[in-house]
Enzyme design. Structure first.
Site, PDB file in Angstrom:
ATOM      1  N   GLU A 107      -5.974  -8.107  -0.923  1.00 54.75           N
ATOM      2  CA  GLU A 107      -6.681  -7.826   0.332  1.00 54.75           C
ATOM      3  C   GLU A 107      -8.094  -7.397   0.006  1.00 54.75           C
ATOM      4  OE1 GLU A 107      -4.937  -5.112   3.175  1.00 54.75           O
ATOM      5  OE2 GLU A 107      -2.916  -5.808   2.696  1.00 54.75           O
ATOM      6  N   GLU A 139       0.827  -1.215   0.000  1.00 52.68           N
ATOM      7  CA  GLU A 139       0.000   0.000   0.000  1.00 52.68           C
ATOM      8  C   GLU A 139       0.861   1.265   0.000  1.00 52.68           C
ATOM      9  OE1 GLU A 139      -2.898  -0.345   3.199  1.00 52.68           O
ATOM     10  OE2 GLU A 139      -4.226  -1.459   1.882  1.00 52.68           O
TER      11      GLU A 139
HETATM   12  P1  P53 Z   1      -7.039  -2.381   9.471  1.00 47.63           P
HETATM   13  C1  P53 Z   1      -6.171   1.941   5.749  1.00 47.63           C
HETATM   14  C2  P53 Z   1      -7.004   1.882   4.652  1.00 47.63           C
HETATM   15  C3  P53 Z   1      -6.997   0.767   3.847  1.00 47.63           C
HETATM   16  C4  P53 Z   1      -6.163  -0.295   4.136  1.00 47.63           C
HETATM   17  O1  P53 Z   1      -6.792  -2.413   7.902  1.00 47.63           O
HETATM   18  C5  P53 Z   1      -5.315  -0.226   5.211  1.00 47.63           C
HETATM   19  C6  P53 Z   1      -5.316   0.878   6.027  1.00 47.63           C
HETATM   20  C7  P53 Z   1      -4.447   0.951   7.212  1.00 47.63           C
HETATM   21  O2  P53 Z   1      -5.215   0.872   8.349  1.00 47.63           O
HETATM   22  O3  P53 Z   1      -4.418  -1.198   5.504  1.00 47.63           O
HETATM   23  C8  P53 Z   1      -4.464  -2.461   4.900  1.00 47.63           C
HETATM   24  O4  P53 Z   1      -6.186  -3.440  10.052  1.00 47.63           O
HETATM   25  C9  P53 Z   1      -3.155  -3.112   5.254  1.00 47.63           C
HETATM   26  C10 P53 Z   1      -3.269  -4.183   6.286  1.00 47.63           C
HETATM   27  C11 P53 Z   1      -4.426  -3.867   7.209  1.00 47.63           C
HETATM   28  C12 P53 Z   1      -5.702  -3.915   6.400  1.00 47.63           C
HETATM   29  O5  P53 Z   1      -5.649  -3.044   5.294  1.00 47.63           O
HETATM   30  O6  P53 Z   1      -6.657  -1.023   9.900  1.00 47.63           O
HETATM   31  O7  P53 Z   1      -2.419  -3.557   4.145  1.00 47.63           O
HETATM   32  O8  P53 Z   1      -2.044  -4.309   6.932  1.00 47.63           O
HETATM   33  O9  P53 Z   1      -4.517  -4.667   8.321  1.00 47.63           O
HETATM   34  C13 P53 Z   1      -6.948  -3.603   7.190  1.00 47.63           C
HETATM   35  O10 P53 Z   1      -8.489  -2.699   9.655  1.00 47.63           O
END
Ligand code: P53
Length: 477
Positions: A375, A177
């Protein structure tokens, strides 16, 4: 006409080392940026402390103890039928401080064993090199990626990994990201992406562009090195994607949407095309932003373009143009607005399955490269029943509706999609808030936000649902 997913479609799940391994000091591991972050809340990012302090709780230190329990967890992934497993290599297990010349053998051995365990179950590892876990020493000694020296530290790490795992890992991604840091007003993304801790009064934006430039160069050079080690490697970038829709049909909003997408995703242009789009160069000129950008960098970017685009997709946003914004400059903290057509999660993430089809089409139209959804998922509160079951129909609904759109993109639109790895296939520590109770998993882990719990694993209803999806290669959703 194809009516189904390709036979070799990579169904799987995704995690990142720092969010689940724990064992933060085992086998000589160094302190990473994730080790100095506490717990926030649904509306507040986690705090960054000045090193590891004695009276603070750091959820990543234990994670879900995957470091010691990975065999059981991978057996569960295999039971679901995973074809691949996306994780990252914790940089600090390999180079504890980041600036050593020799790698740490205990760290390398851990990933040998982990990848062997995956391969034993016919699960292909998909590996991110830098996923929010930069050695903290590189922050305190060098200022993180504001320093050009970080390129070489990263390359040393990347090369060691490529060489060591060249016969075990085929799919790689460089920086997770990378575009999150476009939100430079907050402290979270610059720190997790690039190890940057801003001082009062600094020009945050200029520093962000510089750090991102060094990362883009580092990524390109890594691609070239990787290919020289194993020409069969597939090396991708990783973009956090959410479409920025115009809130309505006011022409200024349409233009604002376009300009904002350009700005938020220029990182991908550089990864894919090997040069910067003009609008960014013009923007730097107008803002007086001077970037340390050598002719050697220019060459490196051209020579290290990516093979595929990995991206995360959780939500979409709507955007409006404000009259005073004469240049249509995108500012994430000012221009995003609620979209009345879609609901949001308890963390305010707007749920938009159609946006996933939009994203797959957008990437295809822009770049014409293979895509990998690395993801996607629904962070939610779960309730474990006395028998260990979790009835997470809301998670199944989320994933199902996204899979339907993904299928349309593949079958009707003909996008080239390599695979799908939903996020946090086993419950883990949230990156943004540090909470355990923001859960994404098919597998429940008994642990709460304060760190209490047995760490016991149990299967949620979504586990059985996903198992069926994979078994039928997406025919039945
Ligand atoms: P969490 C922000 C917006 C979109 C994805 O996020 C993001 C984030 C960071 O918070 O992160 C990605 O755990 C990232 C993962 C993360 C996952 O999305 O904040 O690549 O490490 O855990 C979900 O709910």
């Amino acid at each position: 006409m194809t009516t189904s997913f390709p036979k070799d479609f990579l169904w799987g799940g995704a995690v990142a080392a720092h969010q689940l391994e724990g064992a933060w000091q085992a086998g000589g591991k160094g302190v990473s940026v994730a080790d100095v972050m506490t717990v926030g809340s649904p509306t507040k990012y986690r705090a960054i402390t000045d090193g590891v302090l004695p009276n603070e709780y750091y959820p990543n230190h234990e994670g879900i103890d995957f470091y010691h329990r990975y065999k059981g967890d991978i057996a569960l992934f295999a039971e679901m039928g995973f074809k691949c497993f996306r994780t990252s290599i914790a940089w600090t297990r390999i180079f504890p401080n980041g600036d050593e010349t020799e790698p740490n053998e205990a760290g390398l051995k851990f990933y040998d064993d982990l990848f062997d365990e995956c391969l034993k179950h016919n699960i292909e590892p998909v590996v991110t090199l830098s996923h929010f876990e930069l050695p903290y020493h590189l922050v305190t000694e060098y200022g993180g990626f504001r320093n050009r020296k970080l390129i070489d530290f990263f390359l040393r790490f990347a090369e060691v990994c490529f060489r060591r795992y060249k016969d075990k890992v085929n799919y790689w991604m460089t920086f997770n990201e990378i575009n999150n840091q476009a939100n430079f007003h907050e402290d979270f993304a610059p720190f997790t992406n690039s190890g940057i801790f801003y001082q009062e009064g600094e020009d945050r934006e200029a520093i962000m562009y510089q750090a991102a430039h060094y990362e883009l160069v580092a990524s390109a050079k890594a691609v070239k090195i990787g290919k020289s080690i194993n020409p069969d490697f597939q090396i991708g970038c990783m973009i956090a994607f959410s479409p920025l829709y115009a809130l309505n049909d006011k022409p200024e909003n349409a233009l604002m949407s376009l300009k904002s997408m350009e700005k938020r995703y220029y990182f991908c242009d550089v990864h894919v095309h090997g040069f910067y789009p003009n609008h960014i160069l013009k923007y730097w000129e107008r803002k007086g932003i001077k970037i340390d950008f050598t002719s050697e960098d220019e060459k490196a970017l051209k020579e290290g373009t990516v093979d595929y685009i990995g991206f995360s997709y959780y939500m979409s946003h709507a955007i409006v143009h404000h009259e005073k914004n004469v240049h249509y400059d995108y500012d994430e903290t000012k221009d995003l607005v609620r979209n009345e057509f879609i609901k949001a999660s308890d963390w305010g993430w707007q749920i938009d399955p159609v946006g996933l089809r939009y994203s797959l089409n957008w990437f295809t139209d822009m770049y014409h490269l293979p895509l990998f959804i690395v993801e996607n998922g629904f962070g939610a509160y779960d309730k474990k029943e006395a028998d260990g079951s979790v009835h997470d129909d809301y998670r199944i609904d989320y994933l199902k509706s996204h899979l339907e759109q993904m299928k349309l993109a593949v079958i009707e639109d003909g996008v080239y999609l390599m695979g799908y790895t939903p996020w946090g296939c086993i419950d883990l520590v949230s990156a943004g808030t540090g909470e355990m109770e923001k859960r994404y998993g098919f597998i429940y882990v008994d642990k709460d936000n304060k760190g209490n719990g047995t760490l016991e694993r149990s299967k949620k209803d979504s586990f059985y649902w996903y198992q069926e999806v994979i078994k039928a290669n997406g025919e039945k959703i």
